[in-house]
Design a protein around this motif. Structure first.
Motif, PDB file in Angstrom:
ATOM      1  N   ALA A 143       0.835  -1.213   0.000  1.00  0.00           N
ATOM      2  CA  ALA A 143       0.000   0.000   0.000  1.00  0.00           C
ATOM      3  C   ALA A 143       0.866   1.257   0.000  1.00  0.00           C
ATOM      4  CB  ALA A 143      -0.936   0.001   1.208  1.00  0.00           C
ATOM      5  N   LEU A 144       1.999   1.205   0.705  1.00  0.00           N
ATOM      6  CA  LEU A 144       2.845   2.400   0.792  1.00  0.00           C
ATOM      7  C   LEU A 144       3.568   2.696  -0.522  1.00  0.00           C
ATOM      8  CD1 LEU A 144       4.316   2.177   4.405  1.00  0.00           C
ATOM      9  CD2 LEU A 144       2.616   3.774   3.539  1.00  0.00           C
ATOM     10  N   ARG A 145       3.491   1.773  -1.482  1.00  0.00           N
ATOM     11  CA  ARG A 145       4.072   2.053  -2.800  1.00  0.00           C
ATOM     12  C   ARG A 145       3.081   2.744  -3.734  1.00  0.00           C
ATOM     13  NH1 ARG A 145       5.852  -3.378  -2.646  1.00  0.00           N
ATOM     14  NH2 ARG A 145       7.767  -3.424  -1.414  1.00  0.00           N
ATOM     15  N   HIS A 146       1.803   2.756  -3.358  1.00  0.00           N
ATOM     16  CA  HIS A 146       0.776   3.408  -4.179  1.00  0.00           C
ATOM     17  C   HIS A 146       0.925   4.927  -4.063  1.00  0.00           C
ATOM     18  CE1 HIS A 146      -3.235   4.769  -5.400  1.00  0.00           C
ATOM     19  NE2 HIS A 146      -3.363   3.620  -6.027  1.00  0.00           N
ATOM     20  N   PRO A 147       0.723   5.667  -5.171  1.00  0.00           N
ATOM     21  CA  PRO A 147       0.847   7.133  -5.106  1.00  0.00           C
ATOM     22  C   PRO A 147      -0.040   7.762  -4.036  1.00  0.00           C
ATOM     23  CG  PRO A 147       0.505   6.424  -7.381  1.00  0.00           C
ATOM     24  CD  PRO A 147       0.435   5.196  -6.533  1.00  0.00           C
ATOM     25  N   LEU A 148      -1.181   7.128  -3.762  1.00  0.00           N
ATOM     26  CA  LEU A 148      -2.064   7.680  -2.731  1.00  0.00           C
ATOM     27  C   LEU A 148      -1.313   7.799  -1.408  1.00  0.00           C
ATOM     28  CD1 LEU A 148      -5.083   8.491  -2.081  1.00  0.00           C
ATOM     29  CD2 LEU A 148      -5.330   6.197  -1.159  1.00  0.00           C
ATOM     30  N   ALA A 149      -0.496   6.785  -1.098  1.00  0.00           N
ATOM     31  CA  ALA A 149       0.229   6.786   0.174  1.00  0.00           C
ATOM     32  C   ALA A 149       1.512   7.603   0.104  1.00  0.00           C
ATOM     33  CB  ALA A 149       0.548   5.359   0.592  1.00  0.00           C
ATOM     34  N   SER A 150       2.221   7.512  -1.028  1.00  0.00           N
ATOM     35  CA  SER A 150       3.548   8.123  -1.071  1.00  0.00           C
ATOM     36  C   SER A 150       3.497   9.609  -1.415  1.00  0.00           C
ATOM     37  CB  SER A 150       4.439   7.379  -2.070  1.00  0.00           C
ATOM     38  OG  SER A 150       3.893   7.467  -3.366  1.00  0.00           O
ATOM     39  N   GLN A 151       2.452  10.050  -2.090  1.00  0.00           N
ATOM     40  CA  GLN A 151       2.419  11.463  -2.465  1.00  0.00           C
ATOM     41  C   GLN A 151       1.206  12.202  -1.932  1.00  0.00           C
ATOM     42  OE1 GLN A 151       2.977  11.245  -6.839  1.00  0.00           O
ATOM     43  NE2 GLN A 151       5.084  11.750  -6.348  1.00  0.00           N
ATOM     44  N   ILE A 152       0.038  11.577  -1.997  1.00  0.00           N
ATOM     45  CA  ILE A 152      -1.175  12.326  -1.673  1.00  0.00           C
ATOM     46  C   ILE A 152      -1.417  12.408  -0.176  1.00  0.00           C
ATOM     47  CG2 ILE A 152      -3.674  12.401  -2.029  1.00  0.00           C
ATOM     48  CD1 ILE A 152      -3.131  11.160  -4.808  1.00  0.00           C
ATOM     49  N   ILE A 153      -1.289  11.280   0.522  1.00  0.00           N
ATOM     50  CA  ILE A 153      -1.521  11.301   1.976  1.00  0.00           C
ATOM     51  C   ILE A 153      -0.534  12.233   2.703  1.00  0.00           C
ATOM     52  CG2 ILE A 153      -1.526   9.883   4.086  1.00  0.00           C
ATOM     53  CD1 ILE A 153      -4.003   9.328   2.574  1.00  0.00           C
ATOM     54  N   PRO A 154       0.784  12.168   2.409  1.00  0.00           N
ATOM     55  CA  PRO A 154       1.707  13.102   3.080  1.00  0.00           C
ATOM     56  C   PRO A 154       1.311  14.555   2.836  1.00  0.00           C
ATOM     57  CG  PRO A 154       2.937  11.426   1.890  1.00  0.00           C
ATOM     58  CD  PRO A 154       1.508  11.211   1.541  1.00  0.00           C
ATOM     59  N   ASP A 155       0.876  14.840   1.630  1.00  0.00           N
ATOM     60  CA  ASP A 155       0.448  16.182   1.285  1.00  0.00           C
ATOM     61  C   ASP A 155      -0.758  16.611   2.123  1.00  0.00           C
ATOM     62  OD1 ASP A 155       1.482  17.820  -0.976  1.00  0.00           O
ATOM     63  OD2 ASP A 155      -0.676  18.118  -1.256  1.00  0.00           O
ATOM     64  N   LEU A 156      -1.708  15.718   2.259  1.00  0.00           N
ATOM     65  CA  LEU A 156      -2.913  16.051   3.023  1.00  0.00           C
ATOM     66  C   LEU A 156      -2.614  16.106   4.519  1.00  0.00           C
ATOM     67  CD1 LEU A 156      -5.624  14.000   1.116  1.00  0.00           C
ATOM     68  CD2 LEU A 156      -5.056  16.430   0.911  1.00  0.00           C
ATOM     69  N   LEU A 157      -1.686  15.268   4.977  1.00  0.00           N
ATOM     70  CA  LEU A 157      -1.279  15.342   6.383  1.00  0.00           C
ATOM     71  C   LEU A 157      -0.691  16.716   6.680  1.00  0.00           C
ATOM     72  CD1 LEU A 157       0.376  11.870   7.019  1.00  0.00           C
ATOM     73  CD2 LEU A 157      -1.573  12.810   8.253  1.00  0.00           C
ATOM     74  N   ALA A 158       0.132  17.207   5.752  1.00  0.00           N
ATOM     75  CA  ALA A 158       0.728  18.531   5.924  1.00  0.00           C
ATOM     76  C   ALA A 158      -0.361  19.594   5.908  1.00  0.00           C
ATOM     77  CB  ALA A 158       1.751  18.792   4.820  1.00  0.00           C
ATOM     78  N   GLU A 159      -1.307  19.435   4.997  1.00  0.00           N
ATOM     79  CA  GLU A 159      -2.385  20.413   4.861  1.00  0.00           C
ATOM     80  C   GLU A 159      -3.307  20.384   6.093  1.00  0.00           C
ATOM     81  OE1 GLU A 159      -2.119  22.436   2.423  1.00  0.00           O
ATOM     82  OE2 GLU A 159      -3.870  23.605   3.029  1.00  0.00           O
ATOM     83  N   ALA A 160      -3.438  19.199   6.686  1.00  0.00           N
ATOM     84  CA  ALA A 160      -4.324  19.032   7.846  1.00  0.00           C
ATOM     85  C   ALA A 160      -3.926  19.948   8.995  1.00  0.00           C
ATOM     86  CB  ALA A 160      -4.329  17.577   8.306  1.00  0.00           C
ATOM     87  N   ALA A 161      -2.615  20.248   9.074  1.00  0.00           N
ATOM     88  CA  ALA A 161      -2.139  21.125  10.144  1.00  0.00           C
ATOM     89  C   ALA A 161      -2.727  22.531  10.001  1.00  0.00           C
ATOM     90  CB  ALA A 161      -0.614  21.185  10.130  1.00  0.00           C
ATOM     91  N   ARG A 162      -3.216  22.844   8.803  1.00  0.00           N
ATOM     92  CA  ARG A 162      -3.765  24.189   8.547  1.00  0.00           C
ATOM     93  C   ARG A 162      -5.257  24.193   8.278  1.00  0.00           C
ATOM     94  NH1 ARG A 162       1.431  24.374   6.260  1.00  0.00           N
ATOM     95  NH2 ARG A 162       0.768  23.121   4.518  1.00  0.00           N
ATOM     96  N   ASN A 163      -5.852  23.003   8.075  1.00  0.00           N
ATOM     97  CA  ASN A 163      -7.235  22.946   7.627  1.00  0.00           C
ATOM     98  C   ASN A 163      -8.040  21.917   8.432  1.00  0.00           C
ATOM     99  OD1 ASN A 163      -9.600  22.301   6.173  1.00  0.00           O
ATOM    100  ND2 ASN A 163      -8.683  23.130   4.306  1.00  0.00           N
TER     101      ASN A 163
END
Lengths: 200, 200
Positions: free
Chosen positions: A87-107
């Motif tokens: 699962a961690l090799r899927h783009p959802l995990a490697s690119q999108i989730i980290p991005d949303l985790l970062a965004e979550a700190a602001r939203n």
């Protein structure tokens, strides 16, 4: 395009845009262009960029994990590690989730949705795997499922998503053993203890 | 302002902007405004947004970890967990690093710098703490420091940075025990085994 096709095309385009430019730079215009639809077609379905992204995350979270019951805690751990590594090799995990985790700190809206999804997943893994292991007599009855999930998922997540070191089969074997023992299972004698009440 | 003051003001402004809007939306103009300097003052020091951000990360990485040697593996783990838990509450860890990790998937320069910093930190923790524990006879001599760091740092990182569940003292105690045993230290008898060659 049919209605369902348009929705699917927009979702696909959104995933690709998110992976390519990240949430901060994502524009609805670029998603529309990539999907081959009008901006209006997107705004008719989702009110805003945040709503569109949250919808995708929630949809992705509906994919069920395979039921893990190999007959032993060590077997279940080995299988889960393979699923997680995949699962961690899927783009959802490697690119999108980290991005949303970062965004979550602001939203707060993104934060809430992500936490809901993560909690549900934790529950699914921790609740099920730990309960089975306790019933088999492999783990103490008072094992805290939440703390157990930290120990089960944390090391692999750290290695693959943060430190990004490669995996080997022998690494995974060592990790299975370390986590099993750390959780409170007896040391590596391949004969499971049977101390639980005979409810099976 | 003096030269050094200007540099410090720019760095501070960058951290605040990064935390507020994220890397994707960060503009040099906004950093300059917040720092009370001209855009030229920034471009004179750093060629681009990427360079500016990388410089900050590298600078943050120069802060040394306190030397951990409490006399036992369990003591060292307990102290490290407190340091990590504290560090993960800093905006650098909770907002900026996740943002850069997400960006790293798209930007090789950011990726490389982050990996270098992470590897150095891993080395510092793993190399030192594991070596001491091996010397004390608490851990087997063939302990893999890299795998050990995954087990040491992963669970706490997962809990605090991803799942974002709260910590309690009893949780930390349980984690120390689980990680120590998982690493291969004997079960929780508060009398360290002394099986290492007497080189101290």
């Amino acid at each position: 395009m049919l209605r369902g096709d348009i929705t699917a095309a927009i979702r696909r385009a959104l995933m690709q845009e998110l992976a390519a430019v990240g949430y901060g730079r994502l524009s609805i215009e670029a998603v529309a262009r990539r999907a081959g639809v009008s901006k209006t077609a997107i705004y008719r379905r989702w009110g805003s960029k945040v709503e569109l992204v949250l919808d995708i995350v929630a949809a992705a979270a509906h994919g069920k994990l395979p039921a893990l019951d190999t007959g032993s805690l060590r077997g279940d751990l080995a299988l889960l590690f393979q699923v997680v590594a995949h699962a961690l090799r899927h783009p959802l995990a490697s690119q999108i989730i980290p991005d949303l985790l970062a965004e979550a700190a602001r939203n707060p809206a993104i934060d809430e949705t992500l936490q809901k999804v993560l909690r549900a997943r934790q529950q699914e893994i921790g609740g099920h795997m730990i309960e089975l292991a306790v019933r088999r007599g492999e783990l103490p009855a008072d094992t805290d499922p939440e703390a157990a999930v930290d120990l089960i998922v944390g090391p692999l997540y750290w290695r693959l998503a943060i430190a990004r070191n490669p995996l080997s089969d022998s690494y995974l074997e060592t990790l299975v053993e370390a986590v099993a023992v750390g959780l409170g299972a007896g040391a590596a004698v391949p004969r499971p203890r049977r101390t639980a009440p005979a409810d099976r």
